[in-house]
Design a protein around this motif. Structure first.
Motif, mmCIF file in Angstrom:
data_model
loop_
_atom_site.group_PDB
_atom_site.id
_atom_site.type_symbol
_atom_site.label_atom_id
_atom_site.label_comp_id
_atom_site.label_asym_id
_atom_site.label_seq_id
_atom_site.Cartn_x
_atom_site.Cartn_y
_atom_site.Cartn_z
ATOM 1 N N GLN A 166 38.218 30.127 37.895
ATOM 2 C CA GLN A 166 37.729 31.487 38.091
ATOM 3 C C GLN A 166 36.654 31.811 37.048
ATOM 4 O O GLN A 166 36.734 31.356 35.903
ATOM 5 N N ARG A 200 44.319 32.421 36.796
ATOM 6 C CA ARG A 200 44.617 31.600 37.968
ATOM 7 C C ARG A 200 44.021 32.206 39.232
ATOM 8 O O ARG A 200 43.602 31.485 40.145
ATOM 9 N N THR A 201 43.987 33.532 39.298
ATOM 10 C CA THR A 201 43.418 34.221 40.458
ATOM 11 C C THR A 201 42.389 35.229 39.977
ATOM 12 O O THR A 201 42.468 35.737 38.846
#
Length: 320
Positions: A166, A200-201
């Motif tokens: 990301q 992670r997101t």
């Protein structure tokens, strides 16, 4: 349109603790990159040279607004913006690229004073890039040329090694002329940058997220820290204890064990060593790291943070 050129070559120098050699990313472009790519951010070109060279910076207007409103958004006066981009008399459209900084070799960028009582001479704007995201409101997205070059170089090479990670959220830098950046006690002299941890997101908004075992991409975050250390330009990184502990397993396979206590304050044997560690535990840094870059060789008036003694201040008040 004057092209943006960033170039970097990488060596570990004093960071001999790392055991591998990073690859050099090289992309040569004749013109400024298109404003929109896969993740919606402008690409910053890199090519191998001895130092990072920053030529010009263009920022993207997020909405339709007048040149006066845009100048406030970018931390410039209206006259300064028109001098750089005289075509903006009628305002801007969403997605329009605007020249906000052009390097003048006769006006060296310098950090003056300390991080908590200083200013900047001839600040540089931080560029947009594929691997990182700047705030839409940017009067505090200025730093010394050395800081901009070192951070952009580290982020660019990190992106080459972690292309699927990301993008990194970038927060506060400094004002264009430096000085107080409330509510911070530092960020005054162009050497401090708030850098979000790799998640992670993707976050729903430009807001730092607390780094937990569920949210933190620890491998990519350590990769970014590793690149910052390898730049040789970082003085210290303020990072929460729990984040340091999440990064340790990834560092152990890439750093000589004897060097780990000098990098991680959570491994330092005593309080004095903790204060000298590169990664220093500090409250309020569980959702981002505060990266402080070192004074440049051409900054004779650049100094350390000023530490004021409460005890001395009280004695001074009694005397008065």
């Amino acid at each position: 349109m004057h092209a943006l050129a960033l170039a970097a070559t990488w060596s570990f120098g004093s960071s001999a603790a790392f055991t591998d050699t990073p690859t050099i990313a090289a992309v040569s472009l004749e013109h400024e990159p298109a404003p929109t790519v896969a993740r919606g951010f402008a690409v910053v070109p890199f090519e191998p040279r001895a130092t990072v060279v920053l030529d010009a910076v263009h920022w993207t207007a997020p909405r339709r607004e007048s040149s006066r409103q845009l100048a406030l958004r970018f931390g410039l006066t209206t006259d300064e913006l028109h001098a750089l981009a005289p075509e903006l008399d009628a305002g801007v459209e969403p997605g329009q690229r605007v020249l906000v900084y052009r390097h003048d070799p006769d006006a060296p960028s310098r950090s003056m004073g300390s991080p908590n009582r200083g200013r900047i001479q001839h600040a540089a704007a931080f560029p947009e890039g594929e691997g990182w995201v700047l705030r839409g409101y940017r009067p505090r997205t200025w730093a010394t040329r050395g800081t901009v070059s070192a951070l952009a170089g580290a982020l660019g090479e990190w992106r080459e090694r972690f292309p699927e990670a990301q993008p990194v959220l970038l927060g506060e830098f400094s004002r264009r002329a430096g000085g107080r950046v409330r509510p911070h006690k530092s960020h005054c002299s162009g050497r401090d940058v708030d850098v979000g941890y790799v998640l992670r997101t993707a976050p729903a908004a430009h807001r730092f997220t607390v780094a937990t075992f569920d949210t933190l991409d620890a491998a990519a975050t350590w990769g970014l820290v590793e690149r910052l250390v390898a730049s040789g330009a970082v003085e210290s990184i303020f990072m929460a204890t729990q984040v340091q502990r999440q990064l340790l397993p990834y560092a152990m396979g890439r750093v000589e064990p004897s060097r780990l206590p000098a990098i991680f304050s959570v491994l330092a044997p005593n309080a004095r060593a903790q204060k000298k560690a590169l990664l220093r535990a500090w409250g309020g840094h569980d959702d981002h790291m505060h990266v402080r870059f070192a004074c440049g060789e051409g900054d004779p008036e650049c100094g350390d943070a000023v530490r004021r003694s409460t005890k001395k201040r009280r004695k001074g008040r009694k005397r008065r």
